[in-house]
Design a protein around this motif. Structure first.
Motif, PDB file in Angstrom:
ATOM      1  N   LEU A   1       0.842  -1.186   0.000  1.00 45.55           N
ATOM      2  CA  LEU A   1       0.000   0.000   0.000  1.00 45.55           C
ATOM      3  C   LEU A   1       0.877   1.235   0.000  1.00 45.55           C
ATOM      4  CD1 LEU A   1      -0.191   1.277   3.205  1.00 45.55           C
ATOM      5  CD2 LEU A   1      -1.320  -0.919   3.494  1.00 45.55           C
ATOM      6  N   ARG A   2       0.363   2.288  -0.626  1.00 41.99           N
ATOM      7  CA  ARG A   2       1.062   3.569  -0.746  1.00 41.99           C
ATOM      8  C   ARG A   2       0.067   4.682  -0.471  1.00 41.99           C
ATOM      9  NH1 ARG A   2       4.297   0.196  -0.703  1.00 41.99           N
ATOM     10  NH2 ARG A   2       6.015  -0.252  -2.149  1.00 41.99           N
ATOM     11  N   PHE A   3       0.486   5.647   0.337  1.00 40.87           N
ATOM     12  CA  PHE A   3      -0.369   6.798   0.663  1.00 40.87           C
ATOM     13  C   PHE A   3       0.467   8.064   0.605  1.00 40.87           C
ATOM     14  CE2 PHE A   3      -1.801   9.923   3.759  1.00 40.87           C
ATOM     15  CZ  PHE A   3      -3.141  10.078   3.437  1.00 40.87           C
TER      16      PHE A   3
ATOM     17  N   ILE B   1       3.109  14.253   3.452  1.00 42.61           N
ATOM     18  CA  ILE B   1       3.138  13.009   4.217  1.00 42.61           C
ATOM     19  C   ILE B   1       3.163  11.853   3.231  1.00 42.61           C
ATOM     20  CG2 ILE B   1       1.922  11.550   5.881  1.00 42.61           C
ATOM     21  CD1 ILE B   1       0.572  14.051   6.965  1.00 42.61           C
ATOM     22  N   ALA B   2       4.079  10.911   3.442  1.00 43.86           N
ATOM     23  CA  ALA B   2       4.177   9.726   2.592  1.00 43.86           C
ATOM     24  C   ALA B   2       4.235   8.484   3.469  1.00 43.86           C
ATOM     25  CB  ALA B   2       5.409   9.807   1.692  1.00 43.86           C
ATOM     26  N   PHE B   3       3.408   7.505   3.148  1.00 41.13           N
ATOM     27  CA  PHE B   3       3.338   6.270   3.922  1.00 41.13           C
ATOM     28  C   PHE B   3       3.468   5.097   2.966  1.00 41.13           C
ATOM     29  CE2 PHE B   3       0.968   2.727   5.778  1.00 41.13           C
ATOM     30  CZ  PHE B   3       1.474   2.676   7.060  1.00 41.13           C
ATOM     31  N   ARG B   4       4.402   4.203   3.265  1.00 37.37           N
ATOM     32  CA  ARG B   4       4.623   3.005   2.449  1.00 37.37           C
ATOM     33  C   ARG B   4       4.492   1.775   3.329  1.00 37.37           C
ATOM     34  NH1 ARG B   4       4.513   6.763  -0.391  1.00 37.37           N
ATOM     35  NH2 ARG B   4       5.935   7.463  -2.040  1.00 37.37           N
ATOM     36  N   GLY B   5       3.905   0.730   2.777  1.00 39.45           N
ATOM     37  CA  GLY B   5       3.764  -0.482   3.569  1.00 39.45           C
ATOM     38  C   GLY B   5       3.669  -1.724   2.708  1.00 39.45           C
ATOM     39  N   ASP B   6       4.219  -2.803   3.201  1.00 45.82           N
ATOM     40  CA  ASP B   6       4.056  -4.121   2.600  1.00 45.82           C
ATOM     41  C   ASP B   6       3.202  -4.953   3.534  1.00 45.82           C
ATOM     42  OD1 ASP B   6       5.680  -3.589   0.367  1.00 45.82           O
ATOM     43  OD2 ASP B   6       7.487  -3.995   1.524  1.00 45.82           O
ATOM     44  N   VAL B   7       2.156  -5.551   2.992  1.00 45.21           N
ATOM     45  CA  VAL B   7       1.238  -6.364   3.795  1.00 45.21           C
ATOM     46  C   VAL B   7       1.791  -7.782   3.841  1.00 45.21           C
ATOM     47  CG1 VAL B   7      -1.137  -7.124   4.116  1.00 45.21           C
ATOM     48  CG2 VAL B   7      -0.669  -4.923   3.019  1.00 45.21           C
TER      49      VAL B   7
ATOM     50  N   LYS C   1       7.163   9.063   6.209  1.00 44.27           N
ATOM     51  CA  LYS C   1       7.942  10.288   6.069  1.00 44.27           C
ATOM     52  C   LYS C   1       7.050  11.511   6.216  1.00 44.27           C
ATOM     53  CE  LYS C   1      11.697   8.608   3.083  1.00 44.27           C
ATOM     54  NZ  LYS C   1      12.399   8.793   1.785  1.00 44.27           N
ATOM     55  N   LEU C   2       7.552  12.491   6.967  1.00 41.70           N
ATOM     56  CA  LEU C   2       6.939  13.814   7.038  1.00 41.70           C
ATOM     57  C   LEU C   2       7.951  14.802   6.482  1.00 41.70           C
ATOM     58  CD1 LEU C   2       5.484  13.762  10.677  1.00 41.70           C
ATOM     59  CD2 LEU C   2       4.384  12.994   8.578  1.00 41.70           C
ATOM     60  N   ASP C   3       7.507  15.649   5.593  1.00 39.26           N
ATOM     61  CA  ASP C   3       8.430  16.573   4.939  1.00 39.26           C
ATOM     62  C   ASP C   3       7.896  17.995   5.041  1.00 39.26           C
ATOM     63  OD1 ASP C   3      10.539  17.563   3.480  1.00 39.26           O
ATOM     64  OD2 ASP C   3       9.709  17.012   1.533  1.00 39.26           O
TER      65      ASP C   3
END
Length: 322
Positions: free
Chosen positions: A188-190, A200-206, A219-221
């Protein structure tokens, strides 16, 4: 005779798929929303292709009974693989939500706008309560995509109304198979941007659905502290006049073993911080930069390790009143 029956069946199937089914779906969606909620759900148009099993709903709007818009969606596209039904599975090739918009309001009476649309339900009698949970079929999900979404939040409780907007929002979930999640490449990618320019970037592997296991990165930028501090500054008496935060961290979440949950390789950078009393122009604290590196957090074990903390050009002015 056989060809005539086949031809008539083909015509009836075509008419049902292209004309009748969209009318039924549109009316049923609106009726179900009216029965299950205190809201009005409207759909401008429904299109279905019975040959490739693609459905498109456009102009979806959810409003309270007072015609206050709560959510809307420009277009919903659904692409199904019908042959999977013969294998007792539901194969969803793609679900695409184009320009979904959600408006959240928090009023002075302590209620959210969403509370207006929730319909109270009477408890089921004991003999009507389901004894066994419903077993869901196997679901294969190729892609769930959110394009150009937005969430707006407004709170009327502070002395001046607080507003925050996330836009554009993009979200992508791929390769989910509820039967065999371990062998798939589910991820998933947000991504979103704040109204003040932060990202704001969010990465995840289920790794698993049952139990839920995730690993990835957050990540917060350039998130502005001033914008978000305004939400609580009435309770603190101080105001953050300037400053931006940057953060990056890897994470691992396991709901079956919470002790294994970990935040790793975390780093934080705070730049150009200025703190002053509320509604005054004199700074009481200035900080050019704060750098925190090599942070490891195991929250359930209350274990925190910090490799280094560095302050640059810190100055504070402290006065004691008579």
């Amino acid at each position: 005779m056989y060809k005539k029956i086949l031809g008539v069946s083909f015509v009836l199937y075509t008419l049902f798929g292209f004309i009748l089914l969209p009318i039924i779906v549109e009316s049923q969606i609106e009726d179900i929303a009216a029965q299950e909620t205190n809201a009005k759900l409207s759909v401008d148009d429904v299109y279905f292709n019975p040959f490739n099993f693609k459905m498109k709903l456009s102009g979806i709007v959810l409003e309270t009974l007072e015609k206050e818009r709560v959510a809307s969606l420009d277009m919903l596209l659904i692409d199904l693989e019908p042959h999977s039904l013969f294998m007792a599975a539901l194969h969803v090739k793609s679900v695409i939500l184009q320009r979904p918009q959600i408006a959240i309001s928090y009023y002075k009476n302590g209620l959210f706008n969403f509370s207006k649309i929730i319909k109270e339900r009477a408890d089921k009698p004991a003999d009507e309560v389901d004894k066994e949970p419903l077993k869901l079929p196997r679901v294969i999900f190729d892609t769930l995509l959110v394009e150009n979404g937005s969430v707006s939040y407004e709170d009327f409780n502070p002395s001046s109304k607080f507003e925050l907007t996330l836009t554009p929002i993009s979200f992508k979930l791929t390769d989910i198979d509820t039967k065999d999640i371990a062998s798939s490449d589910a991820s998933l990618r947000f991504n979103t941007a704040l109204s003040d320019g932060g990202e704001i970037a969010f990465r995840g592997d289920v790794l698993s659905l049952s139990p839920l296991k995730l690993e990835g990165n957050l990540k917060l930028d350039a998130v502005k502290l001033y914008t978000n501090w305004k939400y609580i500054q009435d309770k603190t008496g101080i105001e953050i006049a300037d400053g931006a935060i940057y953060m990056s961290a890897d994470y691992y979440l396991n709901l079956d073993d919470l002790n294994a949950t970990k935040i790793d390789n975390a780093g934080l950078k705070l730049t150009n911080l200025r703190v002053k009393p509320q509604e005054k122009n004199e700074d009481i604290l200035k900080l050019s930069a704060l750098n925190v590196d090599g942070v490891i957090v195991k929250p359930m074990l209350q274990d925190v390790y910090v490799k280094s903390i560095e302050l640059e050009q810190l100055s504070a002015e402290i006065k004691r009143d008579e």
